[in-house]
Write an enzyme that holds these catalytic residues in place. Structure first.
Site, mmCIF file in Angstrom:
data_model
loop_
_atom_site.group_PDB
_atom_site.id
_atom_site.type_symbol
_atom_site.label_atom_id
_atom_site.label_comp_id
_atom_site.label_asym_id
_atom_site.label_seq_id
_atom_site.Cartn_x
_atom_site.Cartn_y
_atom_site.Cartn_z
ATOM 1 C CG HIS A 1 -14.003 -2.550 4.148
ATOM 2 N ND1 HIS A 1 -15.107 -3.594 3.536
ATOM 3 C CD2 HIS A 1 -16.276 -1.699 4.046
ATOM 4 C CE1 HIS A 1 -16.153 -3.447 2.773
ATOM 5 N NE2 HIS A 1 -16.132 -2.447 3.293
ATOM 6 C CG ASP B 1 -23.652 -2.045 1.824
ATOM 7 O OD1 ASP B 1 -23.182 -0.785 1.776
ATOM 8 O OD2 ASP B 1 -24.657 -2.202 3.234
ATOM 9 C CG HIS B 2 -26.303 1.636 2.086
ATOM 10 N ND1 HIS B 2 -24.941 1.670 3.068
ATOM 11 C CD2 HIS B 2 -25.703 3.400 2.520
ATOM 12 C CE1 HIS B 2 -24.255 1.965 3.627
ATOM 13 N NE2 HIS B 2 -24.972 3.409 3.431
ATOM 14 C CG HIS C 1 -22.975 -3.794 6.881
ATOM 15 N ND1 HIS C 1 -24.446 -2.817 6.603
ATOM 16 C CD2 HIS C 1 -21.872 -3.291 6.040
ATOM 17 C CE1 HIS C 1 -23.831 -2.294 5.278
ATOM 18 N NE2 HIS C 1 -22.478 -2.209 4.844
ATOM 19 C CG HIS D 1 -21.286 3.278 2.841
ATOM 20 N ND1 HIS D 1 -21.234 2.876 3.939
ATOM 21 C CD2 HIS D 1 -21.147 4.275 3.573
ATOM 22 C CE1 HIS D 1 -21.341 2.775 5.322
ATOM 23 N NE2 HIS D 1 -21.156 4.660 4.474
ATOM 24 C CG ASP E 1 -18.652 -1.932 6.035
ATOM 25 O OD1 ASP E 1 -19.905 -1.728 7.854
ATOM 26 O OD2 ASP E 1 -18.728 -2.270 5.227
ATOM 27 C CG HIS F 1 -16.839 2.324 4.228
ATOM 28 N ND1 HIS F 1 -17.552 2.481 5.353
ATOM 29 C CD2 HIS F 1 -17.079 1.304 3.913
ATOM 30 C CE1 HIS F 1 -18.065 0.957 4.559
ATOM 31 N NE2 HIS F 1 -18.288 0.847 4.416
HETATM 32 FE FE LIG Z 1 -18.651 -1.406 3.650
#
Ligand SMILES: [Fe+2]
Length: 234
Positions: A113, A61-62, A175, A59, A134, A57
């Protein structure tokens, strides 16, 4: 099948390396930009060459290493056809299959998500394995409060798509925040505190609504960068 789980400590993100070992072609799933050199070194050390890069997907967060890996190796990049990274060489949708040498990545659409999350079932694979992004984490799941997230949709994705896989299927998430790196479909059906089969959809929606999480630290930078495969945009 060659299967390796790599980790980014800063954002608790897993990257996966998958290859059949015979043909020499290899795939990375959810690479992190800061670890491109580490990942390519491992590919070389195993006598492989990178041919495919998959995203589960976009992302928040990074920043993805997909664009950098593509420019260094010529590997093709893959993401969701609708709502995925616009920069991907090929868009994927539910039911698609991509061969990496002798290993097939079968695509399951598992939105919730984000609006366009994908999971990848590997075959042949002994044990059977699914990369869940996720959508399903070990004893948890991704949040559903931004990027088109929808708790009811995530519930349906997990129950209809992931929990219909054979019970022995190993679950490899994107994660880990708890020190738990792999699970099985049977384990998550029984023990996932949010998604176990005894929890109703309404209960799950209420659990997700009550979380009230702060936004991820890098969201403002990460989402636009990831829509461009992590490469600079003008
Ligand atoms: Fe994610």
């Amino acid at each position: 099948v060659i299967f390796r789980q790599l980790f980014d400590r800063e954002t608790s993100t897993f990257t996966y390396l998958v290859a059949d070992g015979a043909d020499g072609g290899a795939a990375l799933v959810d690479p992190v930009r800061e670890h491109v050199e580490r990942d390519l070194k491992l590919v070389r050390e195993l006598g492989l060459r990178l041919t495919h890069v998959f995203e589960t997907h976009v992302h928040a967060d990074h920043v993805t290493g997909a664009g950098e890996l593509r420019s260094q190796t010529g590997a093709k990049t893959y993401g969701a056809r609708s709502g995925g990274p616009a920069c991907a060489d090929e868009g994927l949708a539910d039911g698609d299959a991509v061969a990496v040498g002798g290993v097939t990545f079968r695509v399951l659409a598992t939105p919730g998500h984000t609006s366009s999350c994908l999971s990848y079932v590997l075959s042949p694979s002994d044990p059977p394995r699914v990369l869940t992004g996720d959508a399903l984490l070990v004893r948890g799941c991704g949040r559903t409060d931004f990027q088109g997230g929808d708790a009811a949709m995530l519930f349906d994705s997990v129950h209809e798509k992931l929990f219909s896989l054979p019970d022995a299927t190993r679950v490899y998430p994107a994660h880990d925040y708890r020190g738990m790196r792999v699970s099985t479909v049977a384990e998550e059906k029984a023990h996932n505190p949010r998604l176990r089969t005894t929890t109703s959809r309404d209960e799950f929606v209420a659990i997700m609504r009550a979380l009230d999480l702060p936004p991820p630290a890098k969201i403002a930078e990460a989402v636009p960068a990831n829509l461009a495969c992590g490469e600079p945009t003008q």
